[in-house]
Write an enzyme that holds these catalytic residues in place. Structure first.
Site, short mmCIF file in Angstrom:
data_model
loop_
_atom_site.label_atom_id
_atom_site.label_comp_id
_atom_site.label_asym_id
_atom_site.label_seq_id
_atom_site.Cartn_x
_atom_site.Cartn_y
_atom_site.Cartn_z
N CYS A 169 -11.27 -36.33 7.08
CA CYS A 169 -11.09 -37.28 6.15
C CYS A 169 -10.70 -36.13 4.63
O CYS A 169 -9.87 -35.41 4.65
CB CYS A 169 -12.20 -37.98 5.63
SG CYS A 169 -11.82 -39.50 4.57
N ASP A 192 -3.77 -45.29 10.62
CA ASP A 192 -4.31 -44.96 9.33
C ASP A 192 -3.22 -45.08 8.34
O ASP A 192 -2.13 -45.20 8.24
CB ASP A 192 -4.46 -43.17 9.40
CG ASP A 192 -5.58 -42.87 8.46
OD1 ASP A 192 -5.89 -43.68 7.27
OD2 ASP A 192 -6.03 -41.83 8.69
N HIS A 206 -8.08 -44.31 10.69
CA HIS A 206 -9.04 -43.44 9.87
C HIS A 206 -10.29 -43.10 10.57
O HIS A 206 -11.02 -44.13 11.07
CB HIS A 206 -8.93 -43.60 8.44
CG HIS A 206 -9.27 -42.44 7.52
ND1 HIS A 206 -8.53 -41.66 7.11
CD2 HIS A 206 -10.36 -42.28 6.93
CE1 HIS A 206 -8.87 -40.85 6.35
NE2 HIS A 206 -10.21 -41.18 6.19
#
Lengths: 248, 84
Positions: A123, A185, A217
């Site tokens: 991330c 994502d 994600h």
């Protein structure tokens, strides 16, 4: 591997500007030598999943360290410090790079080290991995797991903490790069992943991107709905293989 | 996504957490990855004392947050009418 013991502990490393910061360090049992990995936690902070991931890599034969990016906001619990960091607009890129440098130095200074050090980040940590790998020497293999904001479509998103789009630093990337992304994502979007790949290709960099259908994600996050077991298992195998190729 | 977007608003009131009651002076509101809730993204509210001390934190789903907003507005409307 016939015996998979390990030790895991909290250590102190020397980060940016000589600051002492906490880190979670796990290493396989035995004399080694072991390759090292610096793991950069995601934005929610230095949490339990981060430590599980450190132990997962140690279980696979890597001495792994995850430093606490928000330690300077302390004292306090990791979740409270993550909230403080968020409220302050996040950590500064220069500080992140300095801390990664300190974590790499810690790994190479251990008697069990084989001298090789990789990076991995998730991330926002994926962005940090790309950033640090592009600015620092000495990274032998980098893994970007769905790092957002490497490609910045809207320049107003640049801030004093994050003054550059890391894609603009691609020329400086020396390490081979593994990228794992979910096609559902939104940050990074599939289009942004394509943009990053095109830049890496144009700069003649060594990279290996994998895009997963049916995943968005953070699909490694086993404790959240985003978890995708098949994609996550395949992704972890690709991480191990990549490190075994480049860090042996 | 990881965004750093945080809505901050001054409030006047009190909150009860693990340490008992205390004044709260601000609420920090954001929609991002939670720390604890089993959600990919959560609407989080940090009730603050000053700018850095978090007294109470909550994380909830987007649907829950919208329902909470409606409940707050409904309670305010009926309560203010009653106490006018």
């Amino acid at each position: 591997m016939s015996y998979r013991g390990m030790t895991a502990e909290i250590v102190t490393i020397t980060g940016d500007k000589g600051d002492k910061i906490k880190a979670y360090y796990a290493k396989p049992a035995g004399e080694g030598p072991f390759p090292g990995v610096v793991l950069i936690h995601h934005m929610p902070g230095w949490d339990d999943w981060t430590m599980e991931a450190v132990r997962k890599l140690a279980h696979q034969g890597f001495a792994c360290i995850a430093h606490h990016l928000y330690d300077r906001f302390g004292p306090g619990s990791p979740d409270d410090l993550a909230a403080k960091a968020r409220s302050a607009g996040g950590v500064y890129d220069d500080e992140v790079v300095g801390d990664v440098n300190g974590a790499m130095a810690f790994l190479r200074a251990q008697p069990e080290s084989n001298g090789k050090v990789g990076m991995i980040g998730f991330c926002s940590g994926g962005r940090h991995t790309f950033l640090a790998s592009s600015r620092l020497g000495g990274v032998d293999a980098a893994v970007n797991c769905w790092g957002g904001n490497i490609v910045v479509d809207d320049p107003t998103q640049l801030t004093p903490q994050r003054p550059v789009a890391p894609i603009d630093l691609t020329d400086g990337l020396k390490a081979p790069l593994l990228g794992l992304f979910g096609n559902e994502d939104k940050n990074p979007s599939p289009e942004q992943v394509n943009t990053l790949e095109a830049k890496l290709k144009a700069c003649g960099k060594s990279y290996d991107f994998h895009r997963y259908d049916g995943a968005g994600h953070a699909f490694f996050a086993a404790e959240r709905p985003a978890y995708r077991v098949e994609q996550a298992n395949d992704g972890w195998q690709k991480v191990y293989a990549f490190y075994r190729q480049h860090l042996a | 996504m990881c965004s750093y977007i945080t809505e901050k608003t001054e409030i006047f009131g009190s909150a009860k957490g693990a340490g008992g009651w205390s004044n709260v002076t601000a609420a920090h509101v954001y929609f991002d990855h939670p720390f604890h809730a089993s959600l990919d993204h959560a609407l989080s509210i940090d009730f603050m004392s000053g700018d850095t001390t978090r007294k109470v934190a909550v994380e909830m789903s987007a649907e829950s947050a919208r329902a909470l907003v409606a409940s707050i507005l409904s309670a305010l409307e009926s309560g203010e009418k009653e106490h006018a």
